[in-house]
Structure formats: structure tokens, C-alpha cells
Enzyme design. Structure first.
Site, mmCIF file in Angstrom:
data_model
loop_
_atom_site.group_PDB
_atom_site.id
_atom_site.type_symbol
_atom_site.label_atom_id
_atom_site.label_comp_id
_atom_site.label_asym_id
_atom_site.label_seq_id
_atom_site.Cartn_x
_atom_site.Cartn_y
_atom_site.Cartn_z
ATOM 1 N N ASP A 1 0.797 -1.237 -0.005
ATOM 2 C CA ASP A 1 0.293 0.087 0.053
ATOM 3 C C ASP A 1 0.730 1.530 -0.146
ATOM 4 O O ASP A 1 1.866 1.308 0.529
ATOM 5 C CB ASP A 1 -0.831 -0.164 1.224
ATOM 6 C CG ASP A 1 -2.118 0.808 0.954
ATOM 7 O OD1 ASP A 1 -2.393 0.985 -0.123
ATOM 8 O OD2 ASP A 1 -2.634 1.293 2.095
ATOM 9 N N GLU B 1 -3.206 6.765 -7.137
ATOM 10 C CA GLU B 1 -3.799 7.967 -6.517
ATOM 11 C C GLU B 1 -3.694 9.062 -7.369
ATOM 12 O O GLU B 1 -2.637 9.431 -7.783
ATOM 13 C CB GLU B 1 -3.091 8.114 -5.050
ATOM 14 C CG GLU B 1 -4.135 9.118 -4.208
ATOM 15 C CD GLU B 1 -3.448 9.168 -3.010
ATOM 16 O OE1 GLU B 1 -3.564 10.343 -2.356
ATOM 17 O OE2 GLU B 1 -3.214 8.088 -2.491
ATOM 18 N N HIS C 1 -6.464 9.766 5.678
ATOM 19 C CA HIS C 1 -6.037 8.697 6.394
ATOM 20 C C HIS C 1 -6.318 9.245 8.053
ATOM 21 O O HIS C 1 -6.160 10.171 8.365
ATOM 22 C CB HIS C 1 -4.685 8.495 6.367
ATOM 23 C CG HIS C 1 -4.340 7.841 4.716
ATOM 24 N ND1 HIS C 1 -3.936 8.721 3.876
ATOM 25 C CD2 HIS C 1 -5.045 6.676 4.048
ATOM 26 C CE1 HIS C 1 -3.788 7.645 2.642
ATOM 27 N NE2 HIS C 1 -4.531 6.555 2.881
ATOM 28 N N ASN D 1 -10.405 0.656 1.993
ATOM 29 C CA ASN D 1 -9.413 0.568 2.797
ATOM 30 C C ASN D 1 -9.617 0.941 4.177
ATOM 31 O O ASN D 1 -9.992 1.853 4.575
ATOM 32 C CB ASN D 1 -8.052 1.343 2.329
ATOM 33 C CG ASN D 1 -7.569 0.689 0.931
ATOM 34 O OD1 ASN D 1 -7.973 -0.239 0.040
ATOM 35 N ND2 ASN D 1 -6.067 0.810 0.792
#
Length: 271
Positions: free
Chosen positions: A77, A129, A174, A224
Site C-alpha cells: 500500500d 492515486e 487517512h 481500505n
């Protein structure tokens, strides 16, 4: 994993991806996936792979995924380095995320194309991304949303790179959300309608269940999860040590951590 991503997009079926820093966590994730009969991705963070035991961790996760009773894969990742991407592929990862989001658009495009060229002989999936998902995937910090993904730019990026999945920035972050999550739903719908590949949503730990459902309904298929698993793991570890500070029963402790990971994962795999 490439076929799974394509099927998930075609059938609008969610695919959960869970970051595993330990084998106890991975065992719990697979327990939950097998109980739900759901395919699953075991994520290895780039920081985890860079750690001294990182290659051993990734190798062990690949073995666990191969022995699972449901389809399962390992994905590296958020990796900005082509050599570590190559390393993960050599160790058996079924997918990699080539993260060039800190580069300018032209450099991100070229970096991602090189990652696709690396992964193609392995038959591995490549995720990229576009836009900027703020926060830290390894540390729980409060973050505000970064640059949003432009739907037209996303369509052009996917066409020119050949990626299998695109992580989008629509207000997601995140770690923890500094403010109440406010996702740009129309932007997500426009991106999903334009792209011929799977759309991935990172930062799902901090999103309410109703927002996750809406994101899926609008076209996101890969979700995720990291922060929620880490919080559960550390919280259970603290409780166990508080309850029995003199205990050296490592097997009992690891079973508690495995069960906690399974329970946490199961909340994201339920319809």
C-alpha cells in the site's frame, strides 16, 4: 487480484482491504472474511515493508492468503518507490499501490506507468492515486481533506497508465478526521461513471456506516481500513495487560488479538 477488482466494479460488489502489521491481525481478518464468505485484501504498508522484518511479514501474509478458504491477496500500500514495488512483487504480492500523489501530475503519470510495466509480467494489479488523500496511514493523526480528484483528469490518467484501480480524494483522509467528514458525493459518482476500472476509497475507518453504504452505491468498490484495526489491536493489548500484568501466556494474548481483529473486520464486511 486484477480479475477481482474488475468483477467488483462490474458487479458493484465491495472488496475490503485491511492493513496488517502483525500475523495475529491477518489471521483475524481472514477469520472474518471466511465467516462472511467475502474476498479480502491484506494490505502491507510501505513503512512495514521498509522495517527490518518487512520482507518476512509480506512473505508470511502471502502464505496465509494462499491458504485462506476465500479469495485473498496481499497488496503493498502507498508505495512511492519502484524498487520496493519490485521487491513486493518478487515476494508474491498480488497487487501494489504506486503512490505518486506527492508528485506533480506529469511525474505521477510517468511513475505510475513504470509501475504498471513492472507489475505486468507478474499479473499483479496496480492501484494509483490522483488528487491527495491527506493524513498518515501508519499513525492516527487528525487531518483535513487534501486536493480533490478531478473526474476528467482521472479518466485521462487511467487511460494513459493502464492501472486496475484508482484511489480518489473526495474529502476522505487517512487516520482521524479533523472535522466531520463531508464527502463530495457528486464528484464520486462522476468519477465512477467515467472510469472503466475500480474506484478505491481510503480512510474508511473514520466514516459512518451510512456514508460507506452511500459511497458503495455511488460506485466505490475497494475500501481500505487501517486506523480502526490499529485502535482495536492496541486497545485490546492494553486491556489484557491491565487485567493480568504478571501473565506470560502469549498464546492466550495472541488469540485475544486475533479475535479482536476478526470482530473489527467483520463490521466492515457485513452488508
Amino acid at each position: 487480484m486484477r480479475n477481482q477488482l474488475a468483477e467488483a466494479r462490474r458487479e458493484r460488489r465491495p472488496l475490503g482491504a485491511f492493513t496488517c502489521y502483525t500475523l495475529d491481525t491477518a489471521a483475524g481478518v481472514l477469520d472474518a472474511a471466511e465467516s462472511a464468505g467475502a474476498p479480502v485484501v491484506l494490505l502491507v504498508s510501505d513503512a512495514a515493508l521498509r522495517a527490518p522484518a518487512g520482507p518476512r511479514l509480506l512473505t508470511a501474509l502471502v502464505a496465509m492468503a494462499q491458504r485462506a478458504a476465500v479469495p485473498a491477496w496481499v497488496q503493498l500500500d502507498h508505495c512511492p518507490d519502484l524498487e520496493r514495488i519490485r521487491q513486493a512483487l518478487d515476494l508474491g504480492a498480488g497487487g501494489v499501490m504506486a503512490d505518486g500523489s506527492r508528485l506533480d501530475d506529469a511525474a505521477n503519470l510517468e511513475f505510475t506507468r513504470e509501475a504498471v510495466a513492472l507489475a505486468t509480467p507478474y499479473g499483479a494489479a496496480v492501484e494509483a492515486e490522483l488528487g491527495r488523500i491527506e493524513g498518515d496511514e501508519d499513525i492516527d493523526v487528525a487531518a483535513a481533506a487534501g486536493a480533490f480528484t478531478d473526474p476528467a483528469a482521472a479518466e485521462d490518467f487511467v487511460r494513459r497508465t493502464g492501472v486496475d484501480c484508482l484511489a480518489v480524494a473526495i474529502g476522505n483522509v487517512h487516520g482521524s478526521y479533523r472535522h466531520e467528514p463531508r464527502l463530495d458525493w457528486q464528484r464520486l459518482a462522476d468519477i465512477a461513471d467515467r472510469l472503466p476500472v475500480a474506484v478505491s476509497l481510503h480512510g474508511t475507518s473514520g466514516l459512518p456506516a451510512d456514508q460507506l453504504r452511500r459511497a458503495h452505491e455511488l460506485g466505490a468498490v475497494k475500501f481500505n481500513v487501517n486506523t480502526e484495526l490499529r485502535r482495536a489491536h492496541v486497545g485490546e493489548l492494553r486491556r489484557a495487560l491491565d487485567e493480568a500484568p504478571a501473565s506470560t501466556d502469549v498464546l492466550a494474548l495472541t488469540e485475544r488479538l486475533r479475535a479482536t481483529a476478526a470482530e473489527t473486520t467483520g463490521r466492515f464486511l457485513r452488508p
